[in-house]
Structure formats: C-alpha cells, structure tokens
Design an enzyme around this catalytic site. Sequence first.
Site, PDB file in Angstrom:
ATOM      1  N   GLU A   1       0.830  -1.196   0.000  1.00 46.15           N
ATOM      2  CA  GLU A   1       0.000   0.000   0.000  1.00 46.15           C
ATOM      3  C   GLU A   1       0.869   1.253   0.000  1.00 46.15           C
ATOM      4  O   GLU A   1       1.731   1.412   0.866  1.00 46.15           O
ATOM      5  CB  GLU A   1      -0.899   0.052   1.231  1.00 46.15           C
ATOM      6  CG  GLU A   1      -2.073  -0.897   1.220  1.00 46.15           C
ATOM      7  CD  GLU A   1      -3.014  -0.656   2.385  1.00 46.15           C
ATOM      8  OE1 GLU A   1      -4.097  -1.262   2.369  1.00 46.15           O
ATOM      9  OE2 GLU A   1      -2.672   0.111   3.318  1.00 46.15           O
ATOM     10  N   CYS A   2       0.659   2.110  -0.971  1.00 41.91           N
ATOM     11  CA  CYS A   2       1.274   3.439  -1.024  1.00 41.91           C
ATOM     12  C   CYS A   2       2.805   3.360  -0.937  1.00 41.91           C
ATOM     13  O   CYS A   2       3.467   3.163  -1.934  1.00 41.91           O
ATOM     14  CB  CYS A   2       0.688   4.335   0.070  1.00 41.91           C
ATOM     15  SG  CYS A   2       0.962   6.103  -0.226  1.00 41.91           S
TER      16      CYS A   2
END
Length: 493
Positions: A378-379
């Site tokens: 994530e990210c």
Amino acid sequence: MLTSSSSSVPRLVVAAPASGSGKTTVATGLMAALTARGLAVSPHKVGPDYIDPGYHALATGRVGRNLDAYLCGPELVGPLFAHGAHGCDVAVVEGVMGLYDGAAGEGELASTAQVAKLLRAPVVLVVDASSQSRSVAALVHGFASWDPEVRVAGVILNKVASDRHEELLREALDSVGVPVFGVLRRAPQVNTPSRHLGLVPVAERRADAVTAVAAMAAQVSDGCDLDALMALARGAGALSCAAWDAAGALAASPPTPLPVPSPGAAAPGPPLRPERPRAQTPPSPSSRGCPRDRLKVAVAGGAAFTFSYAEHTELLTAAGAEVVPFDPLRDERLPDGTSGLVIGGGFPEVYAAELSANEPLRKAVAALAESGAPVAAECAGLLYLCRELDGLAMCGVLDASARMSERLTLGYRDAVALGDSVLAAAGERMRGHEFHRTVVEPGSGAAPAWGVRAPRRRVEGFVQRGVHASYLHTHWASAPGVARRFVERCRTS
C-alpha cells in the site's frame, strides 16, 4: 463478530473548530497526563491518520487505534472502540479537522461529530484563542448549537497570551454558559516538526518525541482541570454495542474462493519479468517451506514504513499467520520462513537512498514476488516495489517508476476490485484513502488493482501473480476476508 455486551468505559472526544487549533497537543498531553496518574488510557483517533496514533501510543503505552466511519462504516465505530478500550480506565478520542468536517460531499459521514454521537461521548472543544477575545463566545456557541445531538461540554483555550487575555476569554464564555476546562499558554517546546505529509512520525524521532510528549503532558497537567475532565468522561452514556474481535470477525465473514489455475496454466497475472529456468534462480533466503501452524507473514516496519492499523496484524494472526516484523532499512533478508509479505505506508521517499543501498533485501523481495508468493503493498509499499524512486533503484517488482511531486493527493476513495487477487475477488467493493505527494508512472498495470469509482472514475494499481500493489490505504476490519484470503494464498502458493 462482537464478543461482549456493552462498554461503559469513561470517554471524551477532543475536537476543534478547525485543523491547527491544537487538538494533537491537547489530546496527546491529556493521554500522557492521565497515564501519569496511574490510569490505563485507551487512545483513539478519528479518521484514517497513521501519524497521530504513534504519539498517542507513546503517551499511553497502548496501541493507538483509528475510528473511521467511512473506511469501516458507522456500524463498526462502537465495536472497534470497545475492542481497543477493553479493560481501560478512560478513553481519549482525538478528532479530525474541524468538529463537523468529514468525507467530502457525504454530510456528517466520518466527521468527529458523527463519531462522538456514535460513542455517546461528550466533546471538549480546543479553541485557538490567539487572535480573539469576546468573539470566542460566538464561535463556541455556534459549534455547540449547530447539532443538538452533539454535546459540546466545554472548551480548552489554547495559545492564550496573558492573564488579562484569559480573563476576557473566560468572561465571554461565562456569558454563554460554556465551561472552561483548561487554559494553555504559548509553549514552543511542545511543538512537533512537520513536513510534506504532516507530523514527523514517532519512529523517526523517538528521543525527541518522548521529550515532546512529556512537555505536552506537563502543559496539560498545569493548565487543565484533570479532575473535571475525568468527571466529564464518566458521564458518557453506556454503549449497547459489543466489542469487535478478530477471530469472530473472520468466522462471521464468508470466504470467497481463491482462483485455482488449471493444470499447466500460467499463474494469475502477467509475469513480473521474463521467465528464467528454475535451476538458474538462486535460492531465496526466505524459504517458504514452514509447517502449516508456523506460516509466517513478514510485515515491513521501521522508520520508512510506519503506517499500519493494529487490526490488520490481529486479523492475520487470527487467520493462522505468525506476523513477523522486519526493517527494510536494517535487515538484509526477509525473516526465515516467510510465506507472504505486507508492505504498508510510510515515507520511503525520505529514506530512498538507504532503501536503495540495501540491495540484498531488494533482491530477496523481488525473488519472493517472482516465486508467486502473496505480496500486499500500500502506497509506500507500492513505491518500494517500483523499478526506481526518484532515480534510485528499488525492488524492480513492478515495471514502473516513482517520483516525488508538488501535488498533494488526499481523500477517501470508493473502489472495486477489477480482477481476482490475493486480497479481493473480482467485483468486491472496498473503501480506501489516499494520502501522498508522489507519482507512479504508469499508474496501473495490465491488470489494475482497483477501479476507483469516486471522486472520479479511473483504474489504479497493479496485480501481478501474487502481488497486489496500490496507492489505496484500506482498513481490513471492514472486510475481514481480506486477511483470510491472503493467508490462504500463502498456504497454496
């Protein structure tokens, strides 16, 4: 799944008219001051923010937990609160933005006011009084009367200049019948440094953060009526909801079948790089041949990867995984026996040189991904899996390049899985949150992770074999099957 009948933990919400009023200083200082009295304090943060809960944890010695009605739904706010607050003497909930600010275009959804109502908790309004005197009464009266279901029980005045200034403020608030629970003078020593995404996380400045939290505690202890605040917290209404529980949530969440390739078929998703004969592939330092009851999921941590929700680890554990943290800045290999990898959010852009210099770990991550093992990123994790970040070599799992940007991307997202992956089945909807100043080019692969429905339609992220990489931060308590699916894929890949 809910596991207890009710919660009567004393509690209060620390809110403000707007961001920058001093919520984090007051909330963190109050948590630390009450902890110093020997109380078990449960720390909570409204919204998706990862950074403030780190300071809350430092103040209380307990895990900071988020309460987000957009990501998890209003129905889970009470149960998640009760889960975190179980066995505590008092809970302090720090709000987000202004009291009535929430998800754009969604009314009160995800606002501090909504969470206060769901928790039946009184609100203490932190007001930056630095440029006003009598006008404070009009401001506070407006906030207290805007929604009669929100109980604004009093204020803490912040950045008060002098005794005379305090006198004028108190006189004005007396005229509208609003109690003053504390007055804080300007105190630079409690300031915490910020950068492109807000406060610098605790993990990056632990010694200085300890000093800052101690200063916050001293300021709140000296300037606030702790006994009156505790009395207020004890007046919160009892919650009829029961506590959330990871194992129970998994049991109540029906499993979705994993895609099973037919004999001789390629693994799901496009190849990560041109296939090589297996004999030429060097053995990974993270052998995945561990027994069923010792299946290991490695979770990235350290200063570069500080963003995670505690419930994710709890769900992975309940699904049968042993969660093993590692630090990509320091560790040159994945934990022995790694079957799957989770790389959450953080600040790899700040540590790009150090991450790039750790070539042995970058190669180990690439080898694990190429083997087909599940990898959820994530990210910050997405950036780490790219070919490069600001011109520095990363893991090269994704044929994409990442760079810093002047533009802030921020907001809630409504998304749908466009295909089967290690996290979701095609067609499953998830709500997420984006918060970054980086750009990945291209922004999606041949098999995108998500179709984002709001605020504008687009495709985003990458699904390749066992890799799911995306900018979206999600909260797995809203979809416990994500953890089960990931762990089951660890067993079968």
